[in-house]
Each structure stands twice: as C-alpha cells, then as structure tokens.
Scaffold this motif. Structure first.
Motif, PDB file in Angstrom:
ATOM      1  N   TRP A  47       6.266  17.384   1.996  1.00 29.25           N
ATOM      2  CA  TRP A  47       5.077  16.550   2.100  1.00 29.25           C
ATOM      3  C   TRP A  47       4.633  16.357   3.544  1.00 29.25           C
ATOM      4  CZ3 TRP A  47       3.374  15.856  -2.700  1.00 29.25           C
ATOM      5  CH2 TRP A  47       4.319  15.979  -3.735  1.00 29.25           C
ATOM      6  N   TRP A  49       1.729  13.878   6.119  1.00 26.97           N
ATOM      7  CA  TRP A  49       0.774  12.778   6.224  1.00 26.97           C
ATOM      8  C   TRP A  49      -0.196  13.083   7.348  1.00 26.97           C
ATOM      9  CZ3 TRP A  49      -0.441   8.848   3.136  1.00 26.97           C
ATOM     10  CH2 TRP A  49      -1.357   7.913   3.631  1.00 26.97           C
ATOM     11  N   ILE A  61       6.955   6.425   0.078  1.00 27.54           N
ATOM     12  CA  ILE A  61       5.720   6.292   0.839  1.00 27.54           C
ATOM     13  C   ILE A  61       4.841   5.213   0.210  1.00 27.54           C
ATOM     14  CG2 ILE A  61       3.605   7.472   1.565  1.00 27.54           C
ATOM     15  CD1 ILE A  61       5.283  10.083   1.587  1.00 27.54           C
ATOM     16  N   GLN A  65       3.912   1.527   1.794  1.00 26.05           N
ATOM     17  CA  GLN A  65       2.498   1.133   1.902  1.00 26.05           C
ATOM     18  C   GLN A  65       2.268  -0.224   1.272  1.00 26.05           C
ATOM     19  OE1 GLN A  65      -0.987   0.199  -0.209  1.00 26.05           O
ATOM     20  NE2 GLN A  65       0.536   1.425  -1.265  1.00 26.05           N
ATOM     21  N   SER A  86       6.282   9.899   9.493  1.00 29.38           N
ATOM     22  CA  SER A  86       6.466   8.528   9.022  1.00 29.38           C
ATOM     23  C   SER A  86       5.881   7.501   9.992  1.00 29.38           C
ATOM     24  CB  SER A  86       7.951   8.246   8.780  1.00 29.38           C
ATOM     25  OG  SER A  86       8.129   6.993   8.181  1.00 29.38           O
ATOM     26  N   PHE A  89       2.174   7.743   9.627  1.00 26.42           N
ATOM     27  CA  PHE A  89       1.755   7.137   8.364  1.00 26.42           C
ATOM     28  C   PHE A  89       1.629   5.625   8.518  1.00 26.42           C
ATOM     29  CE2 PHE A  89       4.137   4.938   4.842  1.00 26.42           C
ATOM     30  CZ  PHE A  89       3.061   4.750   3.989  1.00 26.42           C
TER      31      PHE A  89
END
Length: 250
Positions: A47, A49, A61, A65, A86, A89
C-alpha cells in the motif's frame, strides 16, 4: 417525504457491533489465519499513501484516522519512520485540520527515505529526528518540538522486541495528553502461534518477545491508560489489535 434522522441510531449500532466483534474469538482466529496467508504476498507492504509506501494494514490506517479525527492532536510522535508513508499520512490529516505536526523518530533515517519525505507536499508538517527512540538525548529533542499546551498522540512502531517496546511505552507515556492515544503497533504477533509469526522480515519476533507482551507489562504499572474496546474490537485483519490505548487521566 420526511426521512428520519437516524444518525444516532447508526452510531449506536456501529458501536454495538464493534464491541460484539471484539468478543468473537472464532472470527479473530479466522483473521489470524488470513493474515498468515496474506503474508506470503507481503500484504502490508503493498500500500501507499499519496504516492509513498505506507507499511500498514488498511484496517490500521482507518483506525488511526478515526482516533486522530476524534481527538484532534496538535502533535503526533511516531517512532519508526521506515519509508515515510505513515508520517506523511498523519501529516495529511493534520493538514486537513489546519494545524499541528508529526515528529518522526528513527535510529536510521536513510537518505533516500529522507529525500522522499522532505520533497513531499506534506513535509511542511513533518519533523524528522534521527536517534534511538528511547535514548534520553533523542527524547530531549522530541520534547523540544512540542509547544506548551499541545495535545499529543504517540505511535510506537520501531523495534518490536518486548524490552524495547516497554522502554518506549515508559519513555513516551508522559507525553501523551488526556483523551489522546498511545498506539503500539504489531501487537498481533502476541496473538499468533510461532508457526503464524511473519517470517519475511529483517528481524523475527515470536510470542512472548513482542509488543503485546510489552503492552501487558506497561498497563500493569499505570492507571493512566486503558485499551479502547471499541477501536480494538473491530481490528480484524490488523497488525495492532489490543494496541490502541487511550490516556484517561493526566
């Protein structure tokens, strides 16, 4: 036609189901089996971001959030920068909220990863500190980056050995403000059998020498933090079930 406002009902049902899911040991066992199968394909490494690799499970994730949006921290500290997805993000969430910064701490921030982070549009909300995360000189640099009165959240995602995670918990706990979270990553290893433990890593941690054991030791010595049953309850296909700890008092 009048449509009923069902927002409160929707949230209440969501909470009820999340708590029930957290009690379903059979489903959780199936989740562990699926994670073991997915690890053959380096699932957590697939993945990104905003164009940068984020070595996380999608469920984590989303959970991170949720707690950031709920608690609105001014400062988020993450130990373990890796490739930078990370920290970026979390910085992007702070950007949406129009405030704050992420402090990324790592014993080795490699030049190409630093370049990726510092050239990213979200770098304006990121401060990088290189050094051992539990070392006093590193902690002094971290503290110097926290403005007085800030709401502070901490994510621990570096060396996953029991001793190191416990040292980090004790070192960073005092920085977390009431209502905010201390998140301990990769607690899932503590729920796995040795055969299920991810093997395609630079270091391998087995049950007993991993973050979940450290969380148990840490919680036994403090009354400031409690596991959040709602967030932890719905963490299936997650690397951090049981690792979301809410600070309940100053």
């Amino acid at each position: 036609m009048t449509v009923q406002d069902d927002r409160l009902e929707f949230e209440a049902h969501k909470r009820k189901q999340a708590l029930a899911l957290g009690e379903d040991k059979a489903v959780f066992a199936q989740s562990l089996d699926m994670l073991t199968a997915l690890d053959r394909y380096d699932y957590s490494y697939l993945w990104s971001w905003m164009g940068v690799p984020i070595i996380q499970m999608p469920a984590d994730i989303m959970a991170t959030q949720e707690v950031i949006w709920e608690t609105k921290p001014d400062v988020i500290i993450e130990t373990g920068v890796a490739r930078g997805g990370s920290v970026l993000f979390m910085a992007s969430l702070l950007e949406v909220m129009g405030k704050g910064k992420v402090i990324g701490v790592d014993i080795d921030i490699r030049a190409h990863n630093r370049d990726t982070i510092e050239s990213h549009p979200m770098s304006k909300r990121v401060v990088l500190i290189e050094g051992g995360s539990a070392d006093e000189d590193t902690l002094a640099k971290v503290r110097a980056e926290i403005p007085p009165g800030s709401r502070v959240m901490v994510v621990l995602d570096s060396d996953h050995s029991r001793a190191h995670v416990l040292a980090e918990c004790r070192a960073y706990a005092d920085l977390v403000t009431e209502g905010c979270y201390l998140v301990v990553a990769d607690t899932v290893i503590g729920f796995m059998t040795p055969d299920q433990t991810p093997k395609k890593r630079s270091k391998i941690w087995y049950p007993g020498d991993e973050p979940l054991s450290a969380v148990g030791d840490f919680l036994a010595g403090t009354d400031r933090f409690e596991p959040d049953p709602l967030i932890n309850g719905k963490l299936q296909l997650s690397s951090s079930p049981g690792g979301y700890l809410r600070c309940v008092k100053e």
